[in-house]
Scaffold this active site. Structure first.
Site, PDB file in Angstrom:
ATOM      1  N   VAL A 167       0.828  -1.214   0.000  1.00 36.29           N
ATOM      2  CA  VAL A 167       0.000   0.000   0.000  1.00 36.29           C
ATOM      3  C   VAL A 167       0.858   1.258   0.000  1.00 36.29           C
ATOM      4  CG1 VAL A 167      -1.967  -1.081   1.104  1.00 36.29           C
ATOM      5  CG2 VAL A 167      -0.161  -0.085   2.522  1.00 36.29           C
TER       6      VAL A 167
ATOM      7  N   SER B 111       5.280   2.607  -0.511  1.00 37.03           N
ATOM      8  CA  SER B 111       6.664   2.219  -0.747  1.00 37.03           C
ATOM      9  C   SER B 111       7.552   3.455  -0.684  1.00 37.03           C
ATOM     10  CB  SER B 111       6.800   1.563  -2.126  1.00 37.03           C
ATOM     11  OG  SER B 111       8.151   1.231  -2.387  1.00 37.03           O
ATOM     12  N   ALA B 112       8.689   3.308  -0.010  1.00 32.78           N
ATOM     13  CA  ALA B 112       9.656   4.399   0.089  1.00 32.78           C
ATOM     14  C   ALA B 112      11.053   3.843  -0.145  1.00 32.78           C
ATOM     15  CB  ALA B 112       9.560   5.075   1.452  1.00 32.78           C
TER      16      ALA B 112
ATOM     17  N   GLN C 123       8.743  -0.777   2.637  1.00 31.87           N
ATOM     18  CA  GLN C 123       7.399  -0.689   2.090  1.00 31.87           C
ATOM     19  C   GLN C 123       6.422  -1.367   3.049  1.00 31.87           C
ATOM     20  OE1 GLN C 123       7.930  -2.555  -1.766  1.00 31.87           O
ATOM     21  NE2 GLN C 123       6.911  -4.434  -1.123  1.00 31.87           N
ATOM     22  N   VAL C 124       5.118  -1.080   2.850  1.00 30.41           N
ATOM     23  CA  VAL C 124       4.098  -1.500   3.812  1.00 30.41           C
ATOM     24  C   VAL C 124       3.050  -2.370   3.131  1.00 30.41           C
ATOM     25  CG1 VAL C 124       2.312  -0.696   5.420  1.00 30.41           C
ATOM     26  CG2 VAL C 124       4.454   0.591   5.182  1.00 30.41           C
TER      27      VAL C 124
ATOM     28  N   LYS D 242       5.445  -3.284   8.070  1.00 29.95           N
ATOM     29  CA  LYS D 242       6.487  -2.510   7.398  1.00 29.95           C
ATOM     30  C   LYS D 242       7.723  -3.390   7.237  1.00 29.95           C
ATOM     31  CE  LYS D 242       8.622   2.062   7.396  1.00 29.95           C
ATOM     32  NZ  LYS D 242       8.631   3.394   8.039  1.00 29.95           N
TER      33      LYS D 242
ATOM     34  N   ASP E   3       9.181  14.117  10.893  1.00 33.56           N
ATOM     35  CA  ASP E   3       9.020  13.849   9.458  1.00 33.56           C
ATOM     36  C   ASP E   3       7.552  14.026   9.081  1.00 33.56           C
ATOM     37  OD1 ASP E   3       9.932  13.260   6.942  1.00 33.56           O
ATOM     38  OD2 ASP E   3       9.916  11.099   7.201  1.00 33.56           O
TER      39      ASP E   3
END
Length: 509
Positions: A124, A126-127, A131-132, A146, A281
């Site tokens: 759902v 992504s970085a 990602q999750v 995560k 953040d």
């Protein structure tokens, strides 16, 4: 491998004309003319900030993250570069689901479907680092899982080494770069990035923030399920809400945007001044809004902390700004040691007034904290003020709050919203409430210490008496030695006088 990566960085830099940015620092202008002669076919039309942003995006997620962090250092960067880097978005494609399943199976030592009742294969979010995926625990609890990106550690170590090398070269080739301290910036970025690589650290940050806002009417923080967490996996409560950037959806669910903007300011100041522990953040991708109007915080990889002294001086500064008492602000900086002690208070006060006075009595839409902070940093450099590392994340968060506030309520008066909270906090810290709280905090240690007081006093007195005896003995020994030395000196003097008398008698007789 590193040489190939370095070659790519150089190629990308040349493609976007970043070499011209370095050459422009030459005050004579001769290097730029030579550059134009050698590369006569290259005429970059885009502004230098845009070219730098696009170059970082081309180099990949680690460089994008570095640019994001660099955008907060307005004390180091010109405004055009800082503003452009602030536009960087961490758009990273998800890694294959097979790799995510492999990470989970290696951690849990059994197939994913034996750990979770249901595990959604499609991520759902992504970085660059993780990602999750959504899932359900055996008891039916809906969770977000995560997962750290596989093989990310060596990639980060490799890119950080290249960044450090590039920073060192920049310091040697570009005189202006020495003031910008690029190697220190890279070291700071490395620290934050390595913190994000440990999901147990992020889980503990999440747990602490949740505990700080237990039963809060302003902020929701997901619960961490520790039995399913590890360094590469974090499992937390699934949160449902609307991304804060989707204003139409927020209005559709009946959210009061003006109240939401005021709540955001209160949450920020509560984290900073009450807890000294704040989410650092807070970009729109990490903030959702529940149907009941509460904020939902996500992604706790980067948090900031402040000690009691930092909080006290910050509160004095903020209140000084709100009351336009610039003399108080100047004195607070000097007392904190942020500005040299030899600084003239009246001159520093006048410089601060010139920066801050124009932004009062104006709504948020007419104020740019970025530009205000930049002018403050320029003023601070004039007065030899050193950047406080613990406040860099606070600056970043304040800029995020500004961005959210502009979206939700451009008419928000940040000063009027924050001033009552700060005044209440200062009263609780320094008034009679603060005294009572400190007495209450110290009472448990007193309960254990009071019964021991007679014995402790006797021990101190006994040691004092013993010390006096020792000192008396030493004095007596010194006196004896002094008397002995006196006798020897008298004897030597008598002998010398006798010898002298004999010599005189012999000469005269």
């Amino acid at each position: 491998m590193r040489l190939f990566r370095l070659a790519k960085i150089i190629t990308v830099g040349l493609r976007f004309g970043l070499d011209q940015m370095v050459l422009e620092a030459d005050p004579s202008g001769r290097l730029v003319k030579l550059w134009h002669m050698v590369f006569f076919w290259r005429h970059p039309k885009a502004p230098r900030g845009e070219r730098l942003r696009r170059a970082l995006e081309s180099l990949g997620p680690i460089f994008v993250k570095f640019g994001q962090m660099l955008s907060t250092r307005r004390d180091l960067l010109p405004p055009d570069l800082a503003d452009e880097l602030a536009l960087l978005q961490d758009r990273v494609p998800p890694f294959p689901t097979e790799q995510a399943l492999k990470v989970l199976e290696d951690f849990y030592r059994k197939p994913v479907d034996e750990v979770f009742v249901d595990f959604e294969r499609t991520p759902v979010a992504s970085a660059s680092v993780a990602q999750v995926h959504f899932a359900r625990l055996p008891d039916g609890t809906e969770v977000a899982v995560k997962i750290l990106r596989p093989g990310i550690e060596p990639v980060i170590a490799h890119d950080l080494a290249l960044l450090d090398t590039a920073a060192a070269l920049l310091e040697k080739l570009w005189p202006e770069a020495r003031r910008l301290k690029p190697r220190e910036v890279v070291a700071e970025f490395s620290k934050y990035l390595h913190d994000e690589l440990d999901l147990m650290r992020e889980a503990s940050n999440c747990s602490q923030l949740r505990r700080n806002f237990t039963n809060s009417k302003l902020l929701q923080v997901p619960e961490v399920y520790w039995d399913w967490c590890g360094k590469s996996v974090m499992v937390m409560e699934r949160m449902r809400g609307v991304p804060i950037s989707q204003l139409d959806a927020l209005r559709a669910q009946g959210t009061d945007l003006k109240a939401l903007s005021r709540a955001g300011v209160e949450i920020f100041f509560t984290q900073v001044f009450r807890d000294g522990f704040f989410h650092a953040d807070m970009h729109p991708g990490n903030i959702f809004v529940h149907a009941d109007g509460r904020y939902i915080a996500l992604d706790f990889g980067i948090v900031g902390t402040l000690n009691a002294e930092d909080k006290s001086y910050l509160a004095q500064n903020f209140l000084g700004f709100f009351k336009r008492d610039y003399n108080r602000v100047a004195r607070a900086h000097i007392e904190a040691g942020w500005v040299p002690a030899h600084t003239r208070v009246d001159e520093f006060e006048s410089a601060i007034r010139a920066v801050c006075e124009p932004i009062f009595d104006r709504p948020l839409k007419d104020i740019s904290f970025g530009k205000t902070l930049l002018r403050l940093f320029q003023t601070a450099r004039r007065f030899e003020m050193e950047v406080q590392p613990q406040l860099v994340l606070l600056q970043k968060t304040l800029l995020n709050i500004e961005g959210l506030g502009r979206q939700l309520d451009p008419e928000l008066d940040l000063w009027k919203t924050a001033k009552p909270f700060l005044e209440r906090w200062m009263e609780e810290q320094m008034g009679w409430r603060g005294l009572l709280r400190n007495l209450k905090d110290e009472a448990p240690s007193w309960a254990g210490t009071l019964p021991q007081l007679p014995r402790l006093v006797h021990r101190v007195l006994d040691s004092t008496a013993h010390r006096h005896e020792v000192q008396s003995g030493e004095l007596e020994r010194l006196a004896v030695a002094q008397r002995t030395h006196g006798r020897v000196l008298w004897l030597v003097s008598t002998l010398l006088a006798a010898i002298l008398g004999l010599e005189l008698y012999r000469l005269i007789g």
